[in-house]
Design a protein around this motif. Structure first.
Motif, PDB file in Angstrom:
ATOM      1  N   ASP A  59      41.754  48.870  33.156  1.00 54.22           N
ATOM      2  CA  ASP A  59      42.505  49.483  34.260  1.00 54.22           C
ATOM      3  C   ASP A  59      42.784  48.418  35.314  1.00 54.22           C
ATOM      4  OD1 ASP A  59      42.291  52.060  33.254  1.00 54.22           O
ATOM      5  OD2 ASP A  59      40.437  52.479  34.317  1.00 54.22           O
ATOM      6  N   ALA A  60      43.848  48.617  36.072  1.00 56.76           N
ATOM      7  CA  ALA A  60      44.114  47.730  37.219  1.00 56.76           C
ATOM      8  C   ALA A  60      43.166  48.145  38.337  1.00 56.76           C
ATOM      9  CB  ALA A  60      45.568  47.850  37.654  1.00 56.76           C
ATOM     10  N   LYS A  61      41.958  47.596  38.314  1.00 64.33           N
ATOM     11  CA  LYS A  61      40.924  48.005  39.269  1.00 64.33           C
ATOM     12  C   LYS A  61      41.252  47.462  40.665  1.00 64.33           C
ATOM     13  CE  LYS A  61      37.140  46.533  37.094  1.00 64.33           C
ATOM     14  NZ  LYS A  61      35.677  46.411  36.949  1.00 64.33           N
ATOM     15  N   PRO A  62      40.799  48.174  41.715  1.00 65.96           N
ATOM     16  CA  PRO A  62      41.068  47.697  43.085  1.00 65.96           C
ATOM     17  C   PRO A  62      40.595  46.260  43.319  1.00 65.96           C
ATOM     18  CG  PRO A  62      40.233  49.932  43.132  1.00 65.96           C
ATOM     19  CD  PRO A  62      40.126  49.482  41.713  1.00 65.96           C
ATOM     20  N   SER A  63      39.449  45.876  42.746  1.00 63.18           N
ATOM     21  CA  SER A  63      38.954  44.504  42.951  1.00 63.18           C
ATOM     22  C   SER A  63      39.930  43.485  42.360  1.00 63.18           C
ATOM     23  CB  SER A  63      37.583  44.341  42.311  1.00 63.18           C
ATOM     24  OG  SER A  63      37.653  44.629  40.927  1.00 63.18           O
ATOM     25  N   ILE A  65      43.214  44.029  42.060  1.00 60.79           N
ATOM     26  CA  ILE A  65      44.399  44.060  42.933  1.00 60.79           C
ATOM     27  C   ILE A  65      44.148  43.192  44.166  1.00 60.79           C
ATOM     28  CG2 ILE A  65      45.786  45.568  44.432  1.00 60.79           C
ATOM     29  CD1 ILE A  65      45.315  47.787  42.298  1.00 60.79           C
ATOM     30  N   LEU A  66      42.918  43.285  44.705  1.00 59.29           N
ATOM     31  CA  LEU A  66      42.571  42.495  45.889  1.00 59.29           C
ATOM     32  C   LEU A  66      42.614  40.997  45.576  1.00 59.29           C
ATOM     33  CD1 LEU A  66      41.602  42.692  48.852  1.00 59.29           C
ATOM     34  CD2 LEU A  66      39.264  42.585  47.990  1.00 59.29           C
ATOM     35  N   ARG A  69      46.134  39.936  45.325  1.00 58.13           N
ATOM     36  CA  ARG A  69      46.715  39.940  46.679  1.00 58.13           C
ATOM     37  C   ARG A  69      46.582  38.569  47.335  1.00 58.13           C
ATOM     38  NH1 ARG A  69      47.661  39.135  51.487  1.00 58.13           N
ATOM     39  NH2 ARG A  69      47.322  40.512  53.243  1.00 58.13           N
ATOM     40  N   LYS A  70      45.438  37.889  47.033  1.00 61.07           N
ATOM     41  CA  LYS A  70      45.145  36.622  47.713  1.00 61.07           C
ATOM     42  C   LYS A  70      45.553  35.401  46.895  1.00 61.07           C
ATOM     43  CE  LYS A  70      41.134  38.766  49.866  1.00 61.07           C
ATOM     44  NZ  LYS A  70      39.709  38.673  50.159  1.00 61.07           N
ATOM     45  N   GLY A  84      48.980  46.713  29.695  1.00 66.56           N
ATOM     46  CA  GLY A  84      48.391  47.939  30.231  1.00 66.56           C
ATOM     47  C   GLY A  84      48.066  47.881  31.714  1.00 66.56           C
ATOM     48  N   ILE A  88      51.364  46.800  36.876  1.00 67.27           N
ATOM     49  CA  ILE A  88      50.928  47.559  38.062  1.00 67.27           C
ATOM     50  C   ILE A  88      50.088  46.680  38.981  1.00 67.27           C
ATOM     51  CG2 ILE A  88      48.822  48.585  37.080  1.00 67.27           C
ATOM     52  CD1 ILE A  88      49.780  51.206  38.400  1.00 67.27           C
ATOM     53  N   GLU A  91      52.551  44.545  40.946  1.00 70.68           N
ATOM     54  CA  GLU A  91      53.231  45.344  41.962  1.00 70.68           C
ATOM     55  C   GLU A  91      52.286  45.735  43.099  1.00 70.68           C
ATOM     56  OE1 GLU A  91      56.155  48.576  40.958  1.00 70.68           O
ATOM     57  OE2 GLU A  91      54.690  49.765  42.050  1.00 70.68           O
ATOM     58  N   SER A  92      51.071  46.199  42.726  1.00 73.56           N
ATOM     59  CA  SER A  92      50.140  46.663  43.759  1.00 73.56           C
ATOM     60  C   SER A  92      49.579  45.523  44.594  1.00 73.56           C
ATOM     61  CB  SER A  92      48.964  47.408  43.123  1.00 73.56           C
ATOM     62  OG  SER A  92      49.410  48.379  42.229  1.00 73.56           O
ATOM     63  N   SER A  93      49.635  44.309  44.085  1.00 70.44           N
ATOM     64  CA  SER A  93      49.094  43.162  44.836  1.00 70.44           C
ATOM     65  C   SER A  93      49.884  42.924  46.120  1.00 70.44           C
ATOM     66  CB  SER A  93      49.131  41.904  43.981  1.00 70.44           C
ATOM     67  OG  SER A  93      50.457  41.388  43.920  1.00 70.44           O
ATOM     68  N   ARG A  94      51.130  43.365  46.139  1.00 71.80           N
ATOM     69  CA  ARG A  94      52.021  43.156  47.299  1.00 71.80           C
ATOM     70  C   ARG A  94      52.130  41.675  47.629  1.00 71.80           C
ATOM     71  NH1 ARG A  94      49.204  47.772  47.355  1.00 71.80           N
ATOM     72  NH2 ARG A  94      49.952  49.619  48.474  1.00 71.80           N
TER      73      ARG A  94
ATOM     74  N   TYR B 247      38.322  45.661  49.312  1.00 75.91           N
ATOM     75  CA  TYR B 247      39.588  46.359  49.090  1.00 75.91           C
ATOM     76  C   TYR B 247      39.722  47.495  50.098  1.00 75.91           C
ATOM     77  CZ  TYR B 247      43.154  49.143  46.718  1.00 75.91           C
ATOM     78  OH  TYR B 247      44.279  49.858  46.414  1.00 75.91           O
ATOM     79  N   GLU B 283      32.784  47.020  43.787  1.00 78.12           N
ATOM     80  CA  GLU B 283      32.208  46.910  42.450  1.00 78.12           C
ATOM     81  C   GLU B 283      30.716  47.195  42.576  1.00 78.12           C
ATOM     82  OE1 GLU B 283      34.165  45.500  39.462  1.00 78.12           O
ATOM     83  OE2 GLU B 283      35.492  46.524  40.867  1.00 78.12           O
ATOM     84  N   HIS B 459      55.362  50.950  27.364  1.00 75.35           N
ATOM     85  CA  HIS B 459      53.923  51.066  27.558  1.00 75.35           C
ATOM     86  C   HIS B 459      53.609  51.479  28.992  1.00 75.35           C
ATOM     87  CE1 HIS B 459      49.722  50.228  27.302  1.00 75.35           C
ATOM     88  NE2 HIS B 459      49.833  49.784  26.066  1.00 75.35           N
ATOM     89  N   ALA B 460      52.812  52.541  29.130  1.00 76.90           N
ATOM     90  CA  ALA B 460      52.427  52.986  30.467  1.00 76.90           C
ATOM     91  C   ALA B 460      51.309  52.097  31.002  1.00 76.90           C
ATOM     92  CB  ALA B 460      51.958  54.428  30.404  1.00 76.90           C
ATOM     93  N   HIS B 462      47.827  51.457  33.142  1.00 76.40           N
ATOM     94  CA  HIS B 462      46.611  52.220  33.471  1.00 76.40           C
ATOM     95  C   HIS B 462      46.217  51.882  34.903  1.00 76.40           C
ATOM     96  CE1 HIS B 462      45.675  50.541  29.208  1.00 76.40           C
ATOM     97  NE2 HIS B 462      46.609  51.465  29.116  1.00 76.40           N
ATOM     98  N   PHE B 464      43.931  52.506  38.213  1.00 84.00           N
ATOM     99  CA  PHE B 464      42.508  52.844  38.276  1.00 84.00           C
ATOM    100  C   PHE B 464      42.332  54.329  38.532  1.00 84.00           C
ATOM    101  CE2 PHE B 464      38.587  53.465  40.680  1.00 84.00           C
ATOM    102  CZ  PHE B 464      37.686  52.981  39.758  1.00 84.00           C
TER     103      PHE B 464
END
Lengths: 294, 464
Positions: A59-63, A65-66, A69-70, A84, A88, A91-94, B247, B283, B459-460, B462, B464
């Motif tokens: 998954d694109a975990k928040p950690s 993405i963070l 981001r940097k 997978g 995202i 994109e979410s990294s902005r 985060y 985490e 492909h979708a 994922h 979090f």
């Protein structure tokens, strides 16, 4: 006075970027390891996917993405291996620096020759990668090529240290050449293996062995009892040198096949860090090749 | 290539033989022939180089997107490639409207179909509400249901924006559930989303129903927002991911406010809903991640969903707190624990009957109610087993009509168990049982779902 002021400003301007390390975010452990060989003390590396995770199903975990981001540069395997979560994540990294088309968006696969590009593909064939087999990190020539690309990309981002990246690349090249001699002296040529997953095609191509059958009937699809039965017959007839598996893939099925046929299972790390000894890309390859000939 | 060479060689041989040198001795003639061949060979090689150059420059110019996917062999290893399956690298699809790799957006289609069983009659299901919360039934039919075929289209518009559209096609027609752009290149960790989109309020709300861990939405969602959450709302969203060691995502939205349980399209001219939310994450150990944060949405209300034959006008405030913990030690194992608490306040006037009818009554109404769900799912290989508990009126159950607290009956709750089988990443089969005690009248609804979710196309991702 004016001259010294200009000189001071010039020093400050040129010196300021030299204090900041280039922030490299690598998706997979092997990418982080190779980037470390090229960037050394000039870079700060964050690796997103751990060796115990499936690079395809993260998954694109928040950690993550963070970290993205940097990042000054995002280095990834490509060939849709990270499909997978990478779109995202980016994109979410902005983060404008790592968007597609920017110098900070570094697709390692752009520097290699891809094997097994399917002419046509649909998902009835299982998890086939439409852009070709993405597991090229077992190929020394390709890794050298990727390292060359990394040196170029890092030099572009941090031109004041271009010489350092160049000399790190030369050192890496020497090391890989020396290791290649060592590895090619091992008797991998002509061997035949059964593999759990379509993971070792580049390794086979580079080190002259063949993969005669797969435990998975289709990539990513676990074997049925019937498929295992047929495989037992094939293994008994062809007597391959081993069944290739990874620490996280196919232990149960391989143990069963070994018990039925007597053909040994060969555990190969699927990435840097997957086994305790695979600390960096070189020791990862050492372990891989010594396991093949054991 | 071979044909080329032959085509050039044949006339060159012919020319050589027809030349005046034909009369000279054999040796010098052979020499001339050799030289000519060599010159021709050089010329062919030059031409080939030119062709290759033209080819690569043409390829680069015509389809930069496709060029990204083409292998670029480096000089050092070109000779090493085994040539296996290399045929596809130069293949390009072009049509009168240009290369399809460039002009087509990514497309995927997700079909959500299920069988529904219940020990209640269909007529009872159609009038089954949560008294004091909502008069909207779930809207499923006993037997086979086709929830929707959701068509997703997405692609970058240009280097600055990406466009997403979600078009669920149902038996009753086609909707435009979402159509929005997202920026990718704003500075300082800012991002703008605009168009029609699912609000960032809460957790399940922003997810598509096919990504939920159960067939249906939790009771507190159904009670306060509806069976699909807020759904697509028109408006604009600004989110910020500051450069911090942890985060933290902060977001605000200005929305039109169309949701028929929170706001109602006619509550006010112009946009009248405002959202604020924050999400933070850490985490925990090697394999654990936790995400949590509060959300708030407020706006004007003009809704017919408090009870049948009524209209409520006033103000709505909805507070939420979400928490999710995921543990993923390996490909084969995983655990998710998720919970959301919602608290809704509404105050205004409740009209019973038609406003034009002098017999209709107008009373003041104050509602302050809450609800929570807690759910957990455990994954073993391709299977997942899950449980969920929902309850309303947990800490607060004010329903004050003309200054008098109303007794609405028993506390609504529901317990659910589910078993999923995921043959591949693109198919999900889910069996779900619920004991639903949300109707307050003691009539239990024992529900059974057998759901199938199928996805084809691009492909979708994922999230979090």
């Amino acid at each position: 006075m004016r001259k010294s002021a200009i000189a001071l400003i010039a020093i400050l301007l040129s010196a300021s970027p030299s204090f900041a390390k280039v922030k490299v975010v690598a998706t997979l452990p092997w990418i982080g390891s190779v980037a470390d060989e090229i960037g050394k003390e000039r870079v700060e590396i964050t690796t997103l996917v751990k060796a115990n995770q499936d690079p395809h199903l993260v998954d694109a975990k928040p950690s993550m993405i963070l970290a993205a981001r940097k990042a000054d540069i995002l280095m990834y395997n490509g060939l849709d291996l990270e499909i997978g979560y990478l779109p995202i994540l980016i994109e979410s990294s902005r983060n404008p620096k790592i968007q597609p088309g920017k110098p900070g968006n570094f697709d390692c696969s752009h520097f290699i020759t891809v094997l097994e590009i399917p002419v046509s593909v649909d998902r009835s064939m299982g998890d086939v990668h439409p852009l070709g087999n993405p597991h090229y990190h077992y190929s020394p020539a390709r890794i050298l090529s990727v390292a060359g690309g990394m040196a170029g990309a890092l030099s572009a981002l941090d031109p004041s240290h271009a010489d350092a990246y160049k000399s790190n690349l030369s050192a890496f090249r020497e090391k890989i050449r020396a290791k290649e001699k060592e590895w090619s002296a091992l008797s991998t040529k002509g061997r035949r293996f059964v593999a759990y997953h379509k993971l070792f095609e580049y390794l086979a191509a580079d080190f002259g062995f063949t993969i005669t059958a797969y435990v998975e009937p289709k990539p990513g699809i676990p074997p049925s009892a019937g498929h295992i039965e047929r495989l037992i017959e094939t293994i008994k007839e062809t007597r391959p040198d081993g069944i290739l598996l990874t620490p996280y893939y196919g232990r149960r099925e391989t143990d069963f096949l070994t018990q039925k046929t007597g053909v040994r299972g060969v555990v190969i790390p699927h990435d840097v860090g997957a086994t305790p000894g695979a600390r960096d890309w070189f020791s990862f390859m050492d372990q891989t090749l010594s396991a093949l000939v054991k | 290539m071979k044909i080329w060479r032959r085509l050039v060689l044949v006339p060159s041989l012919f020319l050589t033989m027809a030349s005046p040198s034909f009369g000279q001795d054999v040796e010098s003639r052979l020499k001339t022939l050799e030289d000519t061949t060599k010159a021709q060979q050089q010329k062919i090689e030059e031409q080939q180089r030119l062709i290759d150059e033209l080819k690569s420059s043409l390829g680069g110019a015509a389809a930069p997107g496709a060029a990204d996917t083409v292998a670029r062999p480096t000089p050092g290893e070109a000779g090493q490639a085994t040539g296996q399956g290399q045929g596809g690298t130069t293949a390009k699809v072009t049509g009168i409207f240009g290369g399809s790799a460039m002009t087509n957006p990514y497309i995927s289609l997700i079909v959500n179909t299920f069988f529904y069983g219940s020990d209640q009659k269909q007529a009872e299901l159609d009038s089954r509400m949560i008294p004091g919360f909502t008069n909207v039934p779930v809207g499923v039919h006993k037997g086979f249901n086709l929830d929707s075929a959701e068509l997703f289209l997405f692609a970058p518009v240009d280097p600055y924006l990406t466009l997403y559209a979600n078009i669920p096609v149902t038996e009753s027609g086609t909707e435009l559930e979402e159509a929005y752009f997202v920026t990718s290149s704003l500075p300082a960790g800012l991002q703008v989303k605009g168009g029609k989109f699912k609000s960032g309020f809460g957790r399940i709300n922003a997810q598509h129903p096919h990504a939920w861990d159960f067939v249906d939405a939790p009771l507190n969602y159904r009670a306060f927002m509806g069976t699909e959450g807020t759904g697509g709302e028109k408006g604009v969203q600004l989110t910020w991911l500051p450069d911090l060691p942890v985060y933290l995502q902060l977001g605000v939205e200005a929305l039109q406010g169309d949701n028929d349980q929170l706001f109602g399209a006619n509550a006010k001219d112009g946009p009248h809903a405002l959202t604020i939310f924050a999400k933070t994450s850490m985490e925990i150990g090697d394999s654990g991640t936790i995400l949590f944060g509060p959300s708030f949405i407020r706006g004007k209300a003009n809704i017919p969903t408090v009870a049948d034959n009524t209209t409520f006008t006033g103000d709505t405030d909805l507070f939420g707190f979400e928490m999710v913990y995921k543990w993923k030690p390996s490909r084969e194992r995983g655990f998710v624990l998720q919970s959301e608490y919602l608290y809704r306040k509404q105050s205004g006037d409740l009209r019973t009957g038609d406003a034009a009818d002098p017999a209709s009554t107008l009373e003041s109404l104050k509602r302050a109610q809450d609800g929570i769900y807690v759910q957990g799912l455990y994954q073993i290989d391709r299977w997942r087993i899950g449980a969920r508990y929902d309850v309303l009126d947990m800490f607060k159950k004010d329903f004050i009509l003309s200054g008098t607290q109303q007794d609405l009956g028993k506390r609504p709750w529901r317990a659910t168990g589910a078993l999923e089988f995921n043959p591949s990443e693109f198919t999900r089969i889910r069996l779900q049982y619920s004991r639903d005690e949300s109707s307050r009248d003691g009539k239990t609804n024992n529900e059974l779902y057998l759901q199938m979710l199928l996805g084809i196309g691009a492909h979708a991702a994922h999230s979090f």
